[in-house]
Design a protein around this motif. Structure first.
Motif, PDB file in Angstrom:
ATOM      1  N   PRO A 166       0.787  -1.236   0.000  1.00 22.82           N
ATOM      2  CA  PRO A 166       0.000   0.000   0.000  1.00 22.82           C
ATOM      3  C   PRO A 166       0.818   1.286   0.000  1.00 22.82           C
ATOM      4  O   PRO A 166       0.376   2.293  -0.562  1.00 22.82           O
ATOM      5  N   VAL A 167       1.993   1.279   0.608  1.00 19.34           N
ATOM      6  CA  VAL A 167       2.802   2.496   0.691  1.00 19.34           C
ATOM      7  C   VAL A 167       3.574   2.684  -0.604  1.00 19.34           C
ATOM      8  O   VAL A 167       4.178   1.742  -1.124  1.00 19.34           O
ATOM      9  N   TYR A 168       3.579   3.908  -1.129  1.00 17.62           N
ATOM     10  CA  TYR A 168       4.204   4.166  -2.427  1.00 17.62           C
ATOM     11  C   TYR A 168       5.715   3.964  -2.377  1.00 17.62           C
ATOM     12  O   TYR A 168       6.296   3.274  -3.227  1.00 17.62           O
ATOM     13  N   ASP A 169       6.395   4.570  -1.417  1.00 22.48           N
ATOM     14  CA  ASP A 169       7.849   4.462  -1.313  1.00 22.48           C
ATOM     15  C   ASP A 169       8.246   4.764   0.116  1.00 22.48           C
ATOM     16  O   ASP A 169       7.425   5.196   0.928  1.00 22.48           O
ATOM     17  N   LYS A 179      10.899  -1.690   1.324  1.00 22.77           N
ATOM     18  CA  LYS A 179       9.466  -1.468   1.476  1.00 22.77           C
ATOM     19  C   LYS A 179       8.988  -0.549   0.361  1.00 22.77           C
ATOM     20  O   LYS A 179       9.758   0.165  -0.247  1.00 22.77           O
ATOM     21  N   GLY A 180       7.691  -0.563   0.117  1.00 28.07           N
ATOM     22  CA  GLY A 180       7.121   0.369  -0.843  1.00 28.07           C
ATOM     23  C   GLY A 180       6.892  -0.217  -2.221  1.00 28.07           C
ATOM     24  O   GLY A 180       7.675  -1.042  -2.711  1.00 28.07           O
ATOM     25  N   PHE A 181       5.819   0.240  -2.833  1.00 27.72           N
ATOM     26  CA  PHE A 181       5.418  -0.218  -4.162  1.00 27.72           C
ATOM     27  C   PHE A 181       6.444   0.137  -5.226  1.00 27.72           C
ATOM     28  O   PHE A 181       6.760  -0.674  -6.096  1.00 27.72           O
ATOM     29  N   SER A 234      -1.203   2.656 -12.511  1.00 26.26           N
ATOM     30  CA  SER A 234      -2.621   3.027 -12.507  1.00 26.26           C
ATOM     31  C   SER A 234      -3.446   2.037 -11.694  1.00 26.26           C
ATOM     32  O   SER A 234      -4.352   2.431 -10.937  1.00 26.26           O
ATOM     33  N   ARG A 235      -3.151   0.752 -11.827  1.00 28.64           N
ATOM     34  CA  ARG A 235      -3.867  -0.269 -11.057  1.00 28.64           C
ATOM     35  C   ARG A 235      -3.600  -0.108  -9.566  1.00 28.64           C
ATOM     36  O   ARG A 235      -4.503  -0.254  -8.738  1.00 28.64           O
ATOM     37  N   TRP A 236      -2.351   0.176  -9.218  1.00 28.82           N
ATOM     38  CA  TRP A 236      -2.004   0.403  -7.820  1.00 28.82           C
ATOM     39  C   TRP A 236      -2.766   1.609  -7.266  1.00 28.82           C
ATOM     40  O   TRP A 236      -3.283   1.569  -6.139  1.00 28.82           O
ATOM     41  N   GLN A 237      -2.847   2.669  -8.062  1.00 28.05           N
ATOM     42  CA  GLN A 237      -3.561   3.871  -7.627  1.00 28.05           C
ATOM     43  C   GLN A 237      -5.037   3.581  -7.357  1.00 28.05           C
ATOM     44  O   GLN A 237      -5.608   4.078  -6.386  1.00 28.05           O
ATOM     45  N   ARG A 238      -5.654   2.795  -8.201  1.00 24.46           N
ATOM     46  CA  ARG A 238      -7.070   2.463  -8.000  1.00 24.46           C
ATOM     47  C   ARG A 238      -7.264   1.598  -6.757  1.00 24.46           C
ATOM     48  O   ARG A 238      -8.248   1.756  -6.040  1.00 24.46           O
ATOM     49  N   ARG A 239      -6.341   0.706  -6.499  1.00 26.70           N
ATOM     50  CA  ARG A 239      -6.486  -0.187  -5.357  1.00 26.70           C
ATOM     51  C   ARG A 239      -6.202   0.517  -4.034  1.00 26.70           C
ATOM     52  O   ARG A 239      -6.812   0.198  -3.008  1.00 26.70           O
ATOM     53  N   HIS A 240      -5.283   1.458  -4.045  1.00 29.90           N
ATOM     54  CA  HIS A 240      -4.868   2.122  -2.805  1.00 29.90           C
ATOM     55  C   HIS A 240      -5.142   3.623  -2.911  1.00 29.90           C
ATOM     56  O   HIS A 240      -4.219   4.436  -2.873  1.00 29.90           O
ATOM     57  N   ARG A 241      -6.399   3.977  -3.043  1.00 30.72           N
ATOM     58  CA  ARG A 241      -6.771   5.369  -3.317  1.00 30.72           C
ATOM     59  C   ARG A 241      -6.347   6.337  -2.223  1.00 30.72           C
ATOM     60  O   ARG A 241      -6.173   7.539  -2.476  1.00 30.72           O
ATOM     61  N   GLU A 242      -6.205   5.844  -0.992  1.00 31.74           N
ATOM     62  CA  GLU A 242      -5.834   6.734   0.112  1.00 31.74           C
ATOM     63  C   GLU A 242      -4.338   7.009   0.155  1.00 31.74           C
ATOM     64  O   GLU A 242      -3.872   7.835   0.938  1.00 31.74           O
ATOM     65  N   HIS A 243      -3.564   6.319  -0.671  1.00 28.72           N
ATOM     66  CA  HIS A 243      -2.115   6.493  -0.668  1.00 28.72           C
ATOM     67  C   HIS A 243      -1.664   7.293  -1.890  1.00 28.72           C
ATOM     68  O   HIS A 243      -2.186   7.131  -2.989  1.00 28.72           O
ATOM     69  N   TYR A 245       1.854   9.555  -3.885  1.00 23.43           N
ATOM     70  CA  TYR A 245       3.301   9.619  -4.117  1.00 23.43           C
ATOM     71  C   TYR A 245       4.010  10.100  -2.852  1.00 23.43           C
ATOM     72  O   TYR A 245       3.576  11.048  -2.191  1.00 23.43           O
ATOM     73  N   LEU A 246       5.106   9.460  -2.534  1.00 19.50           N
ATOM     74  CA  LEU A 246       5.964   9.860  -1.423  1.00 19.50           C
ATOM     75  C   LEU A 246       7.404   9.946  -1.906  1.00 19.50           C
ATOM     76  O   LEU A 246       7.798   9.188  -2.792  1.00 19.50           O
ATOM     77  N   PRO A 247       8.185  10.910  -1.320  1.00 18.30           N
ATOM     78  CA  PRO A 247       7.846  11.729  -0.169  1.00 18.30           C
ATOM     79  C   PRO A 247       7.007  12.949  -0.542  1.00 18.30           C
ATOM     80  O   PRO A 247       7.143  13.494  -1.637  1.00 18.30           O
ATOM     81  N   ALA A 248       6.173  13.355   0.413  1.00 15.98           N
ATOM     82  CA  ALA A 248       5.374  14.563   0.213  1.00 15.98           C
ATOM     83  C   ALA A 248       6.252  15.804   0.308  1.00 15.98           C
ATOM     84  O   ALA A 248       6.000  16.812  -0.355  1.00 15.98           O
TER      85      ALA A 248
END
Length: 288
Positions: A166-169, A179-181, A234-243, A245-248
């Protein structure tokens, strides 16, 4: 209106022909080689000094999304019906499947020097001479599956291993992060040999030849590969909408990655866009 990027295995003969013609015309004009130069320039390893944008960094995905869009803009100036197809390497997994057909990208390299001998991008056709690279080789090379040291393409399960994260990076924001997608998809692993290459990285090595290294854009399959990587994002974004790009924001003072990576709202060289600007592509293109 948004255009569609299609699965390469579903392209009609006419669509294949138009895509190839547009690429060859872009090459003839000298514009294609500028894309190769750009990728070589921005392929900065995390062991080097300076800002990293294209690889081994959180911006790997938005940088290549923008890179694909720029290539597509150039192709569509030649033929506005053309878009970059994607190659789903979890399904089309053999050297005889799409996109390795004679009317599209051509096939494997010959055993002696890995030179691609068939298809529109074969050196003998006279339309695809390599002018930018890390060696003096002028012809396109491939070693599909690596004959001497066999390697297999990533599976659906291995890709799911990345998408379910779920965590982008995460820190340290480079090739060492476990860790991180982003890095699960980009594919920098630990250990040695083929087991250390995951997903995106392993595909580059499965193709072999010029696809290994910063000048990988010399093989047109680069774009089909990265279109699929973009689809996976895009698929990751749809699945984990609350997450997101990191770092902010930039890492804190004293962090060795401070100033070496791009935060969400910072400009992404060489363009005047931010990772935040590139998170939503729905108004530009969709996947079919």
């Amino acid at each position: 209106m948004a255009y569609t990027r299609k699965d390469v295995s579903t392209l009609t003969r006419a669509e294949r022909r138009r895509f190839v013609r547009a690429l060859l015309e872009l090459k003839r004009r000298g514009e294609y080689d500028e894309f190769v130069r750009m990728h070589v320039e921005y392929y900065v390893a995390d062991g080097e000094r300076g800002l990293r944008t294209a690889h081994m960094a959180p911006s790997f995905l938005p940088w290549h999304r923008k890179f694909l869009l720029e290539l597509e803009k150039a192709l569509r100036r030649i033929d506005d019906a053309v878009s970059v197809p994607y190659w789903d390497w979890t399904r089309d997994r053999t050297p005889s499947s799409a996109p390795w057909t004679e009317d599209l990208l051509g096939g494997n390299g010959r055993p002696s020097d890995r030179q691609v001998m068939n298809g529109p991008f074969a050196y003998a056709q006279g339309n695809w001479t390599l002018k930018v690279g890390v060696t003096d080789v002028k012809f396109l090379t491939r070693d599909l599956g690596r004959a001497r040291d066999p390697i297999r393409l990533p599976t659906k399960a291995e890709l799911e291993w990345a998408i379910k994260e779920p965590v982008y990076d995460a820190s340290p924001w480079d090739s060492r992060v476990t860790k991180g997608f982003r890095n699960r998809l980009e594919g920098w692993g630990t250990g040695r040999g083929s087991a250390s290459w995951h997903n995106h990285n392993r595909v580059h090595r499965w193709v072999g030849g010029v696809m290994v290294g910063g000048a990988s854009v010399n093989d047109p399959v680069f774009w089909l590969h990265h279109a699929f990587v973009d689809l996976v994002w895009s698929r990751w974004q749809r699945r984990h909408r609350e997450h997101r790009y990191l770092p902010a924001k930039q890492p804190g003072p004293g962090d060795p990655q401070r100033g070496r990576i791009v935060a969400r709202h910072e400009k992404l060289p060489p363009w005047d866009v931010t990772p935040d600007d590139l998170e939503d592509h729905a108004s530009i293109y969709r996947y079919g």
